[in-house]
Design an enzyme around this catalytic site. Structure first.
Site, PDB file in Angstrom:
ATOM      1  N   ASP A   1      -0.166   6.673   2.455  1.00  9.04           N
ATOM      2  CA  ASP A   1      -1.398   7.207   3.020  1.00  9.04           C
ATOM      3  C   ASP A   1      -2.425   6.062   3.143  1.00  9.04           C
ATOM      4  OD1 ASP A   1      -0.313   9.775   3.120  1.00  9.04           O
ATOM      5  OD2 ASP A   1      -0.927   9.983   1.233  1.00  9.04           O
ATOM      6  N   ASP A   2      -2.092   4.706   2.720  1.00 12.09           N
ATOM      7  CA  ASP A   2      -3.213   3.891   3.003  1.00 12.09           C
ATOM      8  C   ASP A   2      -3.210   3.373   4.513  1.00 12.09           C
ATOM      9  OD1 ASP A   2      -3.649   4.072   0.322  1.00 12.09           O
ATOM     10  OD2 ASP A   2      -2.306   2.450  -0.330  1.00 12.09           O
TER      11      ASP A   2
ATOM     12  N   LYS B   1      37.294 -64.703 -30.352  1.00  9.22           N
ATOM     13  CA  LYS B   1      36.816 -63.183 -30.529  1.00  9.22           C
ATOM     14  C   LYS B   1      37.346 -62.278 -29.407  1.00  9.22           C
ATOM     15  CE  LYS B   1      32.526 -64.135 -30.126  1.00  9.22           C
ATOM     16  NZ  LYS B   1      32.498 -65.519 -29.979  1.00  9.22           N
ATOM     17  N   SER B   2      37.140 -62.626 -28.201  1.00 12.92           N
ATOM     18  CA  SER B   2      37.357 -61.629 -27.079  1.00 12.92           C
ATOM     19  C   SER B   2      39.146 -61.541 -26.804  1.00 12.92           C
ATOM     20  CB  SER B   2      36.810 -62.049 -25.699  1.00 12.92           C
ATOM     21  OG  SER B   2      35.508 -61.811 -25.790  1.00 12.92           O
TER      22      SER B   2
ATOM     23  N   SER C   1      26.901 -63.002 -31.746  1.00 14.75           N
ATOM     24  CA  SER C   1      26.032 -62.380 -32.693  1.00 14.75           C
ATOM     25  C   SER C   1      25.584 -63.242 -33.934  1.00 14.75           C
ATOM     26  CB  SER C   1      26.441 -60.987 -33.186  1.00 14.75           C
ATOM     27  OG  SER C   1      27.949 -61.299 -33.462  1.00 14.75           O
TER      28      SER C   1
ATOM     29  N   GLY D   1       0.712  -1.022  -0.148  1.00 14.29           N
ATOM     30  CA  GLY D   1       0.029   0.035  -0.244  1.00 14.29           C
ATOM     31  C   GLY D   1       0.792   1.113   0.064  1.00 14.29           C
ATOM     32  N   SER D   2       0.312   2.352  -0.295  1.00 13.01           N
ATOM     33  CA  SER D   2       1.389   3.371  -0.207  1.00 13.01           C
ATOM     34  C   SER D   2       1.217   4.222   1.023  1.00 13.01           C
ATOM     35  CB  SER D   2       1.010   4.501  -1.325  1.00 13.01           C
ATOM     36  OG  SER D   2      -0.230   4.694  -1.220  1.00 13.01           O
TER      37      SER D   2
ATOM     38  N   THR E   1       6.559  -3.325   2.966  1.00 14.59           N
ATOM     39  CA  THR E   1       7.446  -2.714   1.815  1.00 14.59           C
ATOM     40  C   THR E   1       6.847  -1.282   1.609  1.00 14.59           C
ATOM     41  OG1 THR E   1       6.215  -3.691   0.022  1.00 14.59           O
ATOM     42  CG2 THR E   1       8.232  -5.078   0.973  1.00 14.59           C
TER      43      THR E   1
END
Lengths: 637, 368
Positions: free
Chosen positions: A34-35, A473-474, A541, A31-32, A111
């Site tokens: 004067d409020d 393979k491995s 695979s 509020g300002s 505020t």
């Protein structure tokens, strides 16, 4: 602090017990001058008997000196703090005031209302759950009322009380009250308030502040204090998505690694699955640690420390979310900004942007428009001055985890800091991300495969080793990797050992599972190639189609099929792991070559006949192939 | 009749445990905010109404028991806020320190620090600016607590003041406080180059404090500029300072004196015995009871040292801290007395009895 409670004198233990259970509310009054805003707060303090006699004596003395209220005590003097403003008769900053009733403790942000103090109001509103907007009944809804309503709505306050004050000056005329209420509801309908309560009031005399007024018999609603004691601002928060912005990593010793922070929204329980933004790493909550003992559930606003079941890398700036509802992340945003500095905002200049837990350099790439906070209209503007609000686009130098501010007040906000002076020059609220970088997995990054490979000074490739069980393979893949490592290349090998036990531990050896196994390996291998690595995949695979699928995931020339050709009788004779024997005995089902077929490649890039060369020779041959095909040279050379 | 009174008892219990007012509960179970009040005043209702209301009451009670783990009281929230602030400093500041004045607020701060970093120890030292005129008991308590918590304790004394023989009896309270406390603090902050110092100040203590930020920026000369403070929104704190500049950080800004006492009571926090009444030797000086804590106390002609049941509402330098006569020798008794008194806490402190805004001036000059 004479709380007029009989329990204090009669049973202090019971009193303390009762006081422990008080809830908590933060609100802001707008509020300002004067409020009658300061008078209203003074009235709340005075009526809740929270003023000491010496304080009262001191303001009685001051009341006579300043003489604004004749013989009445000027309650506003209780509230106005700094000497400068006491002399000017205005409030120039945010003052926090405290009072409590038997049910609640209150923190009031007091505020100023003038347009030049918009930033102070925003400060007060940022932590408030309720806003009390004062309107002078003689003047009704004014420009400043609209401004105050806009600011509290911008900062995300959902509950509004319209205190229509100075009703004593019109004899508590109901029609005046009704007109103002209608006006207010009309202009504020798009401001996103979830509840609006209007109360006719005289703060000076105390009507409908803490005690129902006899002057307004027509008003059946709650007094201001009743409203403040009852309003439920908690309920919705538990259903919000869980967010824990990591503030501090708690590491007292090697055995404990916890992530400390204040829960920004939602709830979390032990056993919940979590995801970390921006890294996207997942784990499960092991403990919710606090000094007072571990919890099984925690909620918004609690300061906790989480431990997880997995050792994953998490640091300040990350947000831990429930896996079911991760936060977004982005580096470009649209945001509302409120400018807080006398030095104007410069689009293009780099500021530091600090979110709840992360600080990154950022610049305002574009000011779309300024918002006129008195009539909410959009105004073209080149810059923002002190107290001005604008809609901007922001560009950050690194992505941050966030939620849009309308969804989450704790993870959608940021401040802007001047890099030279270290002042806080602006504050903002994320609206949305401009570039949809929000999905954790499919981020569009400027850093791409080429950049990553260049950094490693190599070309990424996938060497796909296929062949029967026991074909070698491995063994060969491992030798290749060792040589590449010696050559300073960045590599990784995927094989049954590191995939079957983790990523694919839910898969068996049926045809369907074998297909899915190879599909997943293909996808992972693709990510590794994307990361710039020379990747080796070593799997039986057996099906052509799946190997073809993996090949299809990669770019031309990246997929190198290596057929390790060992005839079944040779492999079975070697039987390194004793698996063929078991398969023959029927102990293993679906064994390739025995009761499950192997489809040999027709045109492999490399074919190795292990009956004719040793593993070392095979590895040598593969490295030579890579070199001959330019895969070992630097990317652009 | 007993049906209604049992029903009312349950609603009252729910009101206390849930923090909801009776009129709210009344609205929820009777669709009428004043229904319960009418029943309480002897009003009647039909059995059917009562049954329906009881069903709704059952549901409210069930809802509450599920929510009870998720409830946060005002103390829970104040605690969480303070912990958040302490962690923020630990994560963002290079060389923080916690100012420790041995009073009840410092005891709460120390407890909050233990909570904030558990199971780690708080990652900063404690620092006490010792004016050399503190109560002996305070010093013993300080050393014991620092050891128990396992934190490093830095004790700083303004040696210039000691050399010049500064003390409250010889130089008066204002000069003594300025040299031994304000200047001493500045010396210590300069010496150790702390970029953040936690303090236990609260906004309810004094009007000008009501506007001070939680993270309060201090220039290189330790000055506070009331008109040029950094905006502080949400819980995002700007902790950036240049070399030589620093922050004062007040994690319990939003606590009131009653909150402090309640929290000490609830958490069983250790505080010096001086807060509790017992027979102590005191002498009356200018209407104030001063404890004869050591032989530096000048006993003048006409002074009578008497054993009285006294305690202290604040702790500082013993010659500057007035004792109050009291029978309150337990914590609840002290809180009870505090709640029933009608003068504010700071009135006993000599430093505040100047002009209205004196604290603001002192703070601009660097007093904490």
């Amino acid at each position: 602090m004479a709380h007029l409670d009989d329990l204090i004198a009669s049973d202090i233990h019971a009193y303390l017990k009762a006081q422990e259970d008080k809830s908590f509310l933060r609100f802001i009054t707008c509020g300002s001058v004067d409020d009658g805003k300061s008078t209203l707060i003074g009235r709340l303090l005075y009526d809740s008997k929270l003023i000491y006699e010496d304080q009262l004596a001191s303001i009685e003395k001051d009341s006579k000196k300043s003489g604004t209220q004749g013989d009445k005590i000027d309650l506003a003097l209780l509230v106005d703090g700094l000497a400068a403003e006491r002399e000017q008769g205005i409030t120039i900053d945010v003052a926090y005031r405290f009072f409590s009733t038997d049910k609640r403790k209150f923190i009031v942000a007091d505020t100023p209302g003038h347009v030049q103090y918009t930033r102070n109001m925003a400060t007060g509103a940022s932590t408030a759950d309720v806003a009390v907007l004062l309107i002078d009944a003689r003047y009704g809804v004014q420009e400043q009322t609209r401004r105050h309503a806009y600011i509290v709505s911008l900062l995300g306050v959902k509950h509004v009380v319209v205190a229509i004050n100075k009703m004593d000056l019109n004899g508590f005329d109901q029609s005046v009250f009704n007109d103002i209420e209608l006006d207010f509801r009309e202009f504020s309908k798009d401001l996103g308030f979830t509840d609006i309560s209007c109360i006719p009031m005289s703060a000076l005399d105390g009507d409908n502040v803490t005690i129902r007024s006899e002057n307004s018999g027509w008003y059946k609603g709650r007094t201001l204090l009743e409203y403040l004691e009852d309003v439920d601002v908690d309920a919705a928060t538990f259903d919000s998505p869980f967010r824990l912005p990591v503030q501090w990593v708690n590491r007292p010793n090697l055995d404990f690694r916890g992530f400390s922070g204040t829960v920004a929204s939602g709830t979390i329980e032990v056993g919940d699955e979590i995801i970390v933004i921006p890294s996207g790493k997942r784990s499960t909550v092991k403990e919710i640690v606090t000094f007072g003992g571990n919890l099984d559930i925690a909620r918004e606003d609690m300061a906790i420390t989480l431990t997880l079941t997995d050792e994953i890398d998490i640091s300040r700036g990350d947000i831990i979310c429930k896996a079911t509802s991760p936060a977004e992340q982005a580096d470009q945003f649209q945001a509302h900004i409120l400018w807080m500095s006398e030095k104007e905002m410069f689009p293009g200049r780099q500021y530091l942007l600090k979110t709840t837990n992360k600080t990154v350099p950022a610049s305002i790439s574009n000011l779309k428009h300024r918002v006129d906070i008195n009539d909410f209209s959009e105004v073209a503007a080149k810059t923002l001055g002190l107290n001005e609000v604008g809609v901007t686009t922001l560009s950050l130098t690194a992505p941050v985890a966030y939620d849009p501010y309308v969804d989450n007040r704790n993870t959608g906000n940021f401040i802007l800091i001047d890099r030279q002076s270290n002042e806080t020059v602006g504050v903002g609220m994320f609206d949305y991300a401009l570039r949809r970088a929000s999905n954790v997995v499919w981020q569009e990054l400027d850093v791409n495969k080429t950049a990553r490979a260049e950094q490693k000074n190599q070309k990424p490739a996938l060497l796909w080793f296929t062949g029967l069980s026991g074909s070698g393979k491995s063994t060969i893949a491992n030798l290749v990797e060792k040589r590449l490592l010696d050559l300073g290349r960045h590599t990784y090998t995927l094989d049954g050992d590191n995939v079957r036990h983790g990523l694919n531990r839910d898969l068996g050896f049926t045809k369907e599972d074998r297909v899915e196994n190879v599909r997943r390996i293909g996808e992972v291998a693709k990510l590794m190639v994307d990361a710039g690595l020379i990747t080796m995949a070593s799997f039986i695979s057996p099906y052509k189609a799946e190997r073809q699928l993996a090949r299809g995931l990669l770019e031309e020339g990246e997929f190198v099929e290596v057929f390790v050709n060992t005839p079944l009788e040779v492999a079975e004779k070697r039987d390194v792991k004793g698996l063929y024997a078991k398969a023959r005995a029927g102990e293993i089902k679906n064994f390739t070559g025995i009761d499950s077929e192997y489809q040999a490649p027709e045109n492999p890039e490399i074919e190795i006949d292990t009956t004719k060369m040793s593993a070392d020779e095979a590895a040598e041959m593969i490295v030579k192939y890579l070199n001959d095909n330019g895969l070992l040279s630097a990317y652009d050379v | 009749m007993t049906l209604i009174s049992d029903f009312l008892k349950r609603t009252e219990a729910l009101s206390i445990s849930s923090g909801q007012s009776l009129s709210t509960i009344s609205r929820k179970i009777l669709n009428d905010g004043k229904g319960l009040a009418r029943l309480k005043e002897g009003g009647q209702c039909t059995l059917k109404t009562l049954e329906e209301a009881t069903t709704k009451l059952d549901a409210l009670e069930a809802e509450l028991s599920g929510e009870i783990k998720l409830r946060m009281t005002h103390l829970d929230r104040l605690e969480a806020e303070a912990i958040h602030i302490m962690r923020e400093v630990a994560a963002q500041c290079e060389n923080p320190v916690m100012l420790y004045s041995v009073g009840k607020d410092s005891s709460v701060m120390l407890h909050l620090a233990e909570k904030a970093f558990y199971p780690s120890r708080p990652p900063f030292p404690l620092m006490h600016v010792d004016t050399t005129w503190k109560f002996k008991e305070m010093i013993a308590f300080r050393d014991r607590r620092a050891k128990e918590v396992g934190m490093e304790l830095i004790v700083h004394i303004n040696e210039d003041g000691v050399r010049d023989g500064v003390g409250p009896f010889t130089h008066g309270s204002a000069v003594h406080t300025d040299i031994m406390k304000t200047q001493g603090l500045k010396q210590a902050l300069d010496k150790y180059k702390f970029d953040a110092a936690f303090g236990g100040a609260r906004r309810d203590e004094e009007k000008s404090r009501a506007k001070e930020r939680i993270f309060s920026f201090r220039s290189e000369n330790h000055r506070w500029d009331a008109k040029n403070q950094r905006p502080e929104l949400w819980n995002i704190y700007n902790t950036r300072v240049k070399k030589g500049e620093s922050m004062r950080v007040f994690p319990i800004s939003n606590w009131t004196e009653l909150d402090i006492w309640q929290y000490i009571y609830k958490e069983k926090i250790q505080i010096p015995d001086l807060y509790l009444s017992k027979k102590r030797p005191v002498v009356e000086k200018d209407g104030v009871l001063i404890l004869v804590d050591d032989d530096r106390m000048p006993i003048e002609e006409g002074d009578v040292v008497e054993e009285k049941m006294v305690r202290f509402r604040t702790l500082g330098c013993y010659p500057l801290t007035g004792a109050v006569e009291s029978e309150a020798d337990t914590l609840p008794d002290v809180i009870q007395e505090m709640l029933l008194t009608t003068t504010s806490e700071r009135q006993g402190r000599v430093i505040d009895s100047d002009a209205g805004a004196s604290m603001e001036q002192k703070k601009e000059e660097g007093y904490f």
